[in-house]
Enzyme design. Structure first.
Site, PDB file in Angstrom:
ATOM      1  N   ASP A  62       0.825  -1.206   0.000  1.00  0.00           N
ATOM      2  CA  ASP A  62       0.000   0.000   0.000  1.00  0.00           C
ATOM      3  C   ASP A  62       0.867   1.267   0.000  1.00  0.00           C
ATOM      4  O   ASP A  62       2.098   1.192  -0.036  1.00  0.00           O
ATOM      5  CB  ASP A  62      -0.941  -0.062   1.220  1.00  0.00           C
ATOM      6  CG  ASP A  62      -2.322   0.503   0.925  1.00  0.00           C
ATOM      7  OD1 ASP A  62      -2.433   1.422   0.105  1.00  0.00           O
ATOM      8  OD2 ASP A  62      -3.299   0.027   1.549  1.00  0.00           O
ATOM      9  N   GLU A 104      -0.896   1.428  -5.195  1.00  0.00           N
ATOM     10  CA  GLU A 104      -0.186   2.700  -5.225  1.00  0.00           C
ATOM     11  C   GLU A 104      -1.112   3.828  -5.688  1.00  0.00           C
ATOM     12  O   GLU A 104      -0.680   4.966  -5.859  1.00  0.00           O
ATOM     13  CB  GLU A 104       1.049   2.408  -6.071  1.00  0.00           C
ATOM     14  CG  GLU A 104       2.042   3.430  -6.388  1.00  0.00           C
ATOM     15  CD  GLU A 104       1.624   4.384  -7.458  1.00  0.00           C
ATOM     16  OE1 GLU A 104       0.505   4.320  -7.976  1.00  0.00           O
ATOM     17  OE2 GLU A 104       2.462   5.241  -7.763  1.00  0.00           O
ATOM     18  N   GLY A 141      -2.596   4.786  -8.311  1.00  0.00           N
ATOM     19  CA  GLY A 141      -2.519   5.486  -9.584  1.00  0.00           C
ATOM     20  C   GLY A 141      -1.607   6.696  -9.587  1.00  0.00           C
ATOM     21  O   GLY A 141      -1.533   7.429 -10.581  1.00  0.00           O
ATOM     22  N   ALA A 171       1.822   9.034  -9.674  1.00  0.00           N
ATOM     23  CA  ALA A 171       3.111   9.070 -10.378  1.00  0.00           C
ATOM     24  C   ALA A 171       3.111   8.229 -11.649  1.00  0.00           C
ATOM     25  O   ALA A 171       4.086   7.534 -11.946  1.00  0.00           O
ATOM     26  CB  ALA A 171       4.236   8.616  -9.427  1.00  0.00           C
ATOM     27  N   ASP A 207      -9.616   3.515  -3.142  1.00  0.00           N
ATOM     28  CA  ASP A 207     -10.359   2.300  -2.784  1.00  0.00           C
ATOM     29  C   ASP A 207     -11.777   2.292  -3.348  1.00  0.00           C
ATOM     30  O   ASP A 207     -12.531   3.258  -3.192  1.00  0.00           O
ATOM     31  CB  ASP A 207     -10.483   2.189  -1.257  1.00  0.00           C
ATOM     32  CG  ASP A 207      -9.203   1.685  -0.615  1.00  0.00           C
ATOM     33  OD1 ASP A 207      -8.172   1.570  -1.325  1.00  0.00           O
ATOM     34  OD2 ASP A 207      -9.219   1.421   0.596  1.00  0.00           O
TER      35      ASP A 207
END
Ligand SMILES: *[C@@H]1O[C@H](CO)[C@@H](O)[C@H](O)[C@H]1NC(C)=O
Ligand SMILES: *[C@@H]1O[C@H](CO)[C@@H](O)[C@H](O)[C@H]1NC(C)=O
Ligand SMILES: *[C@@H]1O[C@H](CO)[C@@H](O)[C@H](O)[C@H]1NC(C)=O
Ligand SMILES: *[C@@H]1O[C@H](CO)[C@@H](O)[C@H](O)[C@H]1NC(C)=O
Ligand SMILES: *[C@@H]1O[C@H](CO)[C@@H](O)[C@H](O)[C@H]1NC(C)=O
Ligand SMILES: *[C@@H]1O[C@H](CO)[C@@H](O)[C@H](O)[C@H]1NC(C)=O
Ligand SMILES: *[C@@H]1O[C@H](CO)[C@@H](O)[C@H](O)[C@H]1NC(C)=O
Length: 441
Positions: free
Chosen positions: A150, A222, A224, A226, A244
């Protein structure tokens, strides 16, 4: 020696996808995860129940294999004082995670664990930044097969000053070309997101995992950030493309819409993850069919997130749909199904409540065609073969209804009265002769 071990376990060269031993991660993962059903309120029993239900309900035979522990499994306060290892909460897991892992393995299934690329997990438990090697070694020793990693509680010196790469209707070229020029305005045009601190945080754990003498599938959670879709497949086997999901139809639609713009990045060894399934958590059966069909078609990992002991047979049948699972797990075709037209809205419209409605994708057994009805009421929807990629107008093909398994014979188009929120689907195979336009309800 180390080099030989690395070469044996994983192959990473710049620009190429993360390739693990025994084809692990080549296809989307199939399994179950505790979060959507139980959140933090977990005990070993729930995982063993899920594992036994995999067998009883035929989910194991259908291909589901991972039983994944999400957040809240460890001692909340401390690592081991002398070894700095994470400690299992022995109230929740009386025989430790190793004990649970052994029991799951005895059933011929695999087990997953959870941590965060930060100082604490999202629920405030000790997490792995700075401890990547210790944690990866601990999990390998326990027999862990899968890590969900996460993105909570990132230390300030690891953040990025620019990190967004977001599709929307204003950036149609990004959507069509799969490029990433719509940054948050702070990243220079053409910025290489793989050079970000975010990408580096997730690579450190990748390298710690592949240094273990155990194959551990690496699932990036992560959110989405970067431009993860541009470096996801070199780092992990799948990457979450957003925050989420929740157990509402609205949320399912929003994730379907957003993920439909990331499908250019999906192929073998790299899967965009629109988050775990909410089938069984209050969606109607029509909504469950749409959720499962589109997730399978997008080659998303399929992680069930409900109590399998109380799931009704209709929903179990959706999760076991053999046509959709075969499409998702096709060994020959790695690319997902994609929209061939949007429907209600113009093509390439980014709209969280009206995603694309007309989908198709290539598979070993022909073309999967899905027609989704976003409205409340029943609508008649038609697939004209002239519009569907790889099919031709004026030609007849053998078609099978993916929900009933009915062989429709030779048809020159497909049409269905699709209930509100439902999705009709067919597998369109070989060219053939005879019969007329088929209309079915
Ligand atoms: C272990 O889990 C129980 C709940 O089952 C909780 O009450 C307890 O505080 C946890 N212990 C630690 C050390 O985190
Ligand atoms: C942040 O600080 C930690 C601890 O000092 C250090 O190990 C790490 O390399 C730093 N991160 C970056 C991106 O400089
Ligand atoms: C995609 O990229 C090509 C070449 O880089 C460019 O000419 C084109 O305008 C872009 N947009 C679309 C919608 O194809
Ligand atoms: C790796 O593990 C296998 C068994 O899982 C064992 O046979 C092998 O010797 C181990 N290799 C090393 C280098 O530890
Ligand atoms: C990995 O992703 C990159 C960027 O999307 C793509 O060019 C490459 O083909 C992918 N590799 C595989 C094996 O799919
Ligand atoms: C193709 O059909 C065969 C035979 O029914 C089945 O075993 C296989 O899973 C199917 N594959 C796909 C991708 O549909
Ligand atoms: C989404 O599409 C629907 C149907 O065309 C439209 O009514 C709605 O206004 C759109 N929503 C947004 C935010 O554009």
């Amino acid at each position: 020696m180390l080099l030989r071990l690395l070469a044996d376990l994983a192959l990473i060269t710049s620009g190429a996808a993360l390739v693990l031993k025994d084809s692990v991660g080549k296809l989307p993962a199939l399994g179950w995860n505790s979060w959507n059903a139980y959140h933090c309120d977990i005990t070993e029993d729930q995982f063993l129940t899920a594992a036994h239900k995999f067998i009883e309900l035929g989910l194991k035979d259908a291909g589901y294999e991972y039983v994944n522990i999400d957040d809240c499994w460890s001692d909340k306060d401390n690592r081991d004082e002398s070894t700095s290892r994470l400690l299992p909460n022995l109230t929740r897991f009386p025989d430790g995670i190793k004990g649970t892992a052994d029991k799951v393995h005895e059933l011929g299934l695999k087990i997953g664990i959870y941590s965060s690329a930060g100082t604490q997990t999202c629920a405030g438990y000790p997490a792995s930044i700075g401890y990547e090697s210790i944690d990866a070694a601990t999990w390998a020793e326990w027999g862990i097969d899968y890590l969900k990693y996460d993105n909570c509680n990132v230390p300030s010196n690891w953040t990025d000053s620019c990190k967004d790469c977001v599709p929307d209707s204003m950036h149609r070229d990004d959507l069509v070309n799969g490029t990433c020029t719509n940054t948050d305005g702070l990243c220079p045009p053409g910025y290489d997101f793989s050079t970000s601190n975010t990408a580096e945080r997730f690579r450190i754990m990748r390298d710690a995992l592949i240094a273990q003498n155990r194959t551990i599938l690496y699932s990036l959670c992560e959110w989405g950030d970067a431009g993860v879709q541009t470096w996801g497949n070199t780092t992990g086997s799948s990457w979450r493309m957003s925050g989420d999901i929740d157990a509402t139809w609205k949320s399912v639609l929003a994730y379907l819409n957003q993920n439909s713009f990331y499908l250019n990045y999906v192929d073998f060894w790299g899967h965009s993850d629109p988050d775990m399934l909410e089938v069984g958590n209050g969606l109607t059966i029509q909504e469950a069919r749409t959720h499962f069909a589109l997730w399978a078609a997008m080659k998303s990992p399929l992680l069930i997130g409900t109590d399998l002991a109380t799931l009704d047979q209709d929903n179990v049948d959706v999760l076991k749909n053999k046509y959709l699972l075969a499409f998702n797990q096709d060994e020959v075709y790695g690319k997902p199904a994609t929209p061939y037209k949007w429907g209600t809205n113009p093509d390439w419209t980014f709209n969280a409540s009206f995603p694309a409605e007309y989908w198709s994708g290539a598979s070993s057994n022909g073309t999967l065609v899905l027609l989704f009805n976003p409205f409340e009421d029943t609508r008649t929807k038609t697939a004209s073969f002239a519009e569907v990629p790889r099919l031709e107008g004026g030609v007849k093909y053998r078609a099978t209804d993916i929900w009933t398994g009915k062989d429709l014979g030779c048809v020159d188009g497909l049409q269905a009265a699709v209930e509100g929120h439902d999705t009709a689907g067919w597998l369109v195979g070989e060219e053939c002769e005879a019969s007329t336009f088929v209309s079915e309800v």
